[in-house]
Design a protein around this motif. Sequence first.
Motif, mmCIF file in Angstrom:
data_model
loop_
_atom_site.group_PDB
_atom_site.id
_atom_site.type_symbol
_atom_site.label_atom_id
_atom_site.label_comp_id
_atom_site.label_asym_id
_atom_site.label_seq_id
_atom_site.Cartn_x
_atom_site.Cartn_y
_atom_site.Cartn_z
ATOM 1 N N MET A 112 27.143 -19.856 16.436
ATOM 2 C CA MET A 112 27.489 -19.470 17.808
ATOM 3 C C MET A 112 27.093 -20.567 18.801
ATOM 4 S SD MET A 112 28.953 -17.328 19.748
ATOM 5 C CE MET A 112 29.153 -15.913 18.710
ATOM 6 N N VAL A 113 25.920 -21.141 18.620
ATOM 7 C CA VAL A 113 25.478 -22.236 19.498
ATOM 8 C C VAL A 113 26.408 -23.433 19.352
ATOM 9 C CG1 VAL A 113 23.636 -23.922 19.859
ATOM 10 C CG2 VAL A 113 23.084 -21.507 19.621
ATOM 11 N N PHE A 115 35.088 -24.302 29.099
ATOM 12 C CA PHE A 115 34.709 -23.125 29.875
ATOM 13 C C PHE A 115 34.311 -23.507 31.295
ATOM 14 C CE2 PHE A 115 33.306 -21.247 25.600
ATOM 15 C CZ PHE A 115 34.545 -20.688 25.390
ATOM 16 N N THR A 116 33.578 -24.598 31.438
ATOM 17 C CA THR A 116 33.165 -25.056 32.757
ATOM 18 C C THR A 116 34.373 -25.510 33.577
ATOM 19 O OG1 THR A 116 31.082 -25.774 31.793
ATOM 20 C CG2 THR A 116 31.604 -26.611 33.971
ATOM 21 N N ALA A 125 25.445 -35.731 25.293
ATOM 22 C CA ALA A 125 24.673 -34.505 25.078
ATOM 23 C C ALA A 125 25.281 -33.668 23.960
ATOM 24 C CB ALA A 125 24.613 -33.704 26.376
ATOM 25 N N ARG A 126 26.597 -33.560 23.930
ATOM 26 C CA ARG A 126 27.269 -32.790 22.879
ATOM 27 C C ARG A 126 27.012 -33.389 21.501
ATOM 28 N NH1 ARG A 126 33.300 -33.789 22.682
ATOM 29 N NH2 ARG A 126 32.374 -35.617 21.768
ATOM 30 N N ASP A 127 27.099 -34.711 21.398
ATOM 31 C CA ASP A 127 26.880 -35.360 20.112
ATOM 32 C C ASP A 127 25.439 -35.218 19.637
ATOM 33 O OD1 ASP A 127 29.525 -36.056 20.107
ATOM 34 O OD2 ASP A 127 29.185 -38.123 20.753
ATOM 35 N N LEU A 128 24.487 -35.313 20.553
ATOM 36 C CA LEU A 128 23.082 -35.132 20.166
ATOM 37 C C LEU A 128 22.806 -33.705 19.699
ATOM 38 C CD1 LEU A 128 21.211 -37.194 22.895
ATOM 39 C CD2 LEU A 128 21.467 -37.740 20.484
ATOM 40 N N VAL A 129 23.395 -32.733 20.374
ATOM 41 C CA VAL A 129 23.216 -31.340 19.959
ATOM 42 C C VAL A 129 23.884 -31.098 18.608
ATOM 43 C CG1 VAL A 129 23.832 -28.956 20.517
ATOM 44 C CG2 VAL A 129 22.913 -30.446 22.278
ATOM 45 N N ASN A 174 30.329 -26.965 21.876
ATOM 46 C CA ASN A 174 31.532 -27.774 21.756
ATOM 47 C C ASN A 174 32.648 -27.336 22.705
ATOM 48 O OD1 ASN A 174 30.906 -29.776 19.730
ATOM 49 N ND2 ASN A 174 30.640 -28.043 18.368
ATOM 50 N N PHE A 175 32.642 -26.089 23.154
ATOM 51 C CA PHE A 175 33.652 -25.626 24.102
ATOM 52 C C PHE A 175 33.098 -25.465 25.514
ATOM 53 C CE2 PHE A 175 35.534 -24.158 20.075
ATOM 54 C CZ PHE A 175 36.767 -24.766 20.208
#
Length: 89
Positions: A62-63, A73-74, A26-30, A68-69
């Motif tokens: 910002m997105v 945070f989670t 998901a991170r790579d696609l975003v 990426n972080f």
Amino acid sequence: MLIKYTVLDFATYGNNEGVKVGWRLARDLVNISLIFILLYIAISTILQLSVDAKSTLPKVIMVALLVNFSAFFTGVAIDASNILATQFY
């Protein structure tokens, strides 16, 4: 038994490979879509189209930082809640 599996043994179940692979995907696609958005902003600025780069660019940055972080945070939120739950237990 529920507290044992969700709070005390979370370190063994929380490091699930499926979650890690899904988050990376998901991170790579975003990130790829954010690159295309940045390219669109750059090309529209060069061609002087009606895209307001001064207001759009900080939002995109910002997105990108939040995506990426997001795992960090989670993880902090989950660890803090597990520490608190362990203290109550």
